[in-house]
Design a protein around this motif. Structure first.
Motif, PDB file in Angstrom:
ATOM      1  N   GLU A 342       0.822  -1.204   0.000  1.00 42.09           N
ATOM      2  CA  GLU A 342       0.000   0.000   0.000  1.00 42.09           C
ATOM      3  C   GLU A 342       0.855   1.252   0.000  1.00 42.09           C
ATOM      4  OE1 GLU A 342      -2.411  -0.651   3.406  1.00 42.09           O
ATOM      5  OE2 GLU A 342      -3.926  -1.841   2.330  1.00 42.09           O
ATOM      6  N   GLN A 343       1.983   1.226   0.726  1.00 45.82           N
ATOM      7  CA  GLN A 343       2.889   2.372   0.748  1.00 45.82           C
ATOM      8  C   GLN A 343       3.501   2.614  -0.626  1.00 45.82           C
ATOM      9  OE1 GLN A 343       5.750   1.686   3.849  1.00 45.82           O
ATOM     10  NE2 GLN A 343       4.245   1.922   5.506  1.00 45.82           N
ATOM     11  N   ASP A 344       3.678   1.533  -1.390  1.00 50.93           N
ATOM     12  CA  ASP A 344       4.225   1.662  -2.743  1.00 50.93           C
ATOM     13  C   ASP A 344       3.138   1.916  -3.776  1.00 50.93           C
ATOM     14  OD1 ASP A 344       6.732   1.213  -1.733  1.00 50.93           O
ATOM     15  OD2 ASP A 344       6.699  -0.945  -2.143  1.00 50.93           O
ATOM     16  N   ASN A 345       1.899   2.122  -3.275  1.00 51.00           N
ATOM     17  CA  ASN A 345       0.750   2.375  -4.155  1.00 51.00           C
ATOM     18  C   ASN A 345       0.546   1.237  -5.167  1.00 51.00           C
ATOM     19  OD1 ASN A 345       0.186   4.942  -2.992  1.00 51.00           O
ATOM     20  ND2 ASN A 345       1.851   5.844  -4.219  1.00 51.00           N
ATOM     21  N   ALA A 346       0.812   0.008  -4.739  1.00 53.31           N
ATOM     22  CA  ALA A 346       0.634  -1.149  -5.617  1.00 53.31           C
ATOM     23  C   ALA A 346      -0.840  -1.510  -5.702  1.00 53.31           C
ATOM     24  CB  ALA A 346       1.424  -2.342  -5.087  1.00 53.31           C
ATOM     25  N   SER A 351      -4.068  -8.913  -2.264  1.00 53.91           N
ATOM     26  CA  SER A 351      -3.839 -10.116  -3.076  1.00 53.91           C
ATOM     27  C   SER A 351      -2.353 -10.408  -3.205  1.00 53.91           C
ATOM     28  CB  SER A 351      -4.467  -9.941  -4.458  1.00 53.91           C
ATOM     29  OG  SER A 351      -5.869  -9.776  -4.365  1.00 53.91           O
ATOM     30  N   ALA A 352      -1.551  -9.361  -3.386  1.00 51.39           N
ATOM     31  CA  ALA A 352      -0.103  -9.550  -3.493  1.00 51.39           C
ATOM     32  C   ALA A 352       0.479 -10.066  -2.183  1.00 51.39           C
ATOM     33  CB  ALA A 352       0.557  -8.241  -3.904  1.00 51.39           C
TER      34      ALA A 352
END
Length: 371
Positions: A342-346, A351-352
């Motif tokens: 989430e911090q990397d805006n993925a 799911s990852a």
């Protein structure tokens, strides 16, 4: 280049052609079954097969008649005791049946040795090492059995039960010896460091094919279609037995986990632990896809509780519930991985993170070892 190639092609048309003769056909018909005839054209079997002088098909010596190993023929009639003559107009030579008669004759033929060899291999399959450690050699140069009476009893039990291997598998797997724990004992190890006396169940790694098939099965991707031709495709999702084996196109995963050389008989497989095995589990794009499929299977709903997801994963992959410490560590791992994504805006951070957890489950020793 074109001129030289044309000259070569023209010269090859003048290549002498040698006469061809059928020497041997390795097929034999059965009742109601018409076999393929490989490499030759002609009848399904030949009345006579000749001994050739230095392998020359034009120099036939006397006919080669069917016989068996003299050391395993204990009948006064020798090979004629087992050989059956084909009836008139038969499409089979009955040589295979004659061979089967000799192989399964426990009184005068090879049956007693055959029974010992196969039950030893079944034992080796379950324990990692046979009662006779040299599975391919029961002769004078082979190892002596560690438990000769047990080997004899299992062989006789096989014969008494109409050669039922399922019966032997059931006997072994329901025995107290097989169901022992793998707990290590320093006192016992000092007396028997190689565990020849079977004071515990020695942990053993699954075969390469079983590791791959287990990952496919747990992730829900295994194609259970049976029969049919094989393939070279390393990404195919059928069982590993359906890989076509070619020396120059071996499956990398199976090779890393000690799949045996296919040109020679492997009585016992090696079991090594190497760094590339761990790197495969971490870096393989194909295993990452299986991890993602496993993650989707253990979390069918987006709002599933992490503890429920972890318990589901343990039941599918390890056939047990996680301990309290394992449950805590796994849920914390999933939460931290999700935060990092989430911090990397993925996209699809949860799911990852679940795919990372699923890949970690594939990598634990308990998944690939029988303990």
């Amino acid at each position: 280049w074109q001129r030289l190639s044309a000259e070569i092609a023209s010269h090859l048309t003048q290549k002498p052609k040698y006469p061809q003769k059928t020497v041997f056909a390795s097929t034999e018909g059965r009742k109601g079954f018409r076999p393929d005839v490989y490499s030759v054209q002609g009848p399904e079997f030949y009345d006579r097969t000749y001994i050739l002088d230095r392998g020359d098909p034009n120099s036939k010596r006397e006919p080669a008649t069917q016989s068996f190993l003299p050391v395993l023929m204990k009948h006064a009639d020798n090979e004629s005791h087992w050989i059956e003559q084909p009836p008139a107009e038969s499409k089979s030579s009955y040589r295979r049946k004659s061979l089967a008669n000799w192989m399964t004759d426990t009184q005068h033929g090879a049956g007693s040795l055959l029974a010992r060899v196969i039950v030893n291999r079944v034992w080796k399959h379950h324990f990692g090492i046979g009662l006779v450690t040299t599975a391919n050699d029961f002769g004078t140069q082979g190892a002596l059995p560690t438990h000769p009476d047990l080997l004899e009893w299992l062989a006789n039990e096989l014969v008494r039960n109409d050669w039922s291997l399922k019966h032997i598998h059931r006997l072994i797997m329901t025995s107290e010896t097989y169901r022992q724990e793998s707990v290590f004992s320093e006192n016992a190890a000092r007396v028997d460091p190689e565990n020849k006396l079977l004071w515990r169940f020695t942990p053993r790694r699954l075969e390469a094919e079983a590791i791959r098939d287990s990952m496919l099965s747990v992730s829900g991707q295994l194609d259970r279609t049976m029969f049919g031709s094989g393939t070279f495709d390393p990404r195919q999702k059928r069982r590993s037995i359906y890989f076509t084996v070619k020396r120059s196109l071996l499956n990398p995963m199976l090779s890393l986990y000690d799949a045996p050389e296919t040109l020679t008989s492997a009585g016992r497989r090696n079991s090594t632990t190497t760094a590339p095995q761990a790197l495969l589990l971490i870096n393989s794009p194909y295993l990452r896809e299986l991890s993602q499929a496993f993650a989707a299977r253990i979390s069918p709903q987006s709002d599933d509780d992490p503890s429920t997801i972890v318990s589901r994963a343990y039941r599918l992959a390890l056939n047990r519930e996680p301990s309290s410490n394992e449950l805590l560590a796994a849920t914390q791992f999933i939460e931290r991985q999700q935060e990092d994504y989430e911090q990397d805006n993925a996209a699809n951070a949860k799911s990852a993170a679940l795919a990372d957890f699923a890949q970690a489950v594939f990598s634990v020793n308990e998944f690939i070892y029988v303990d």
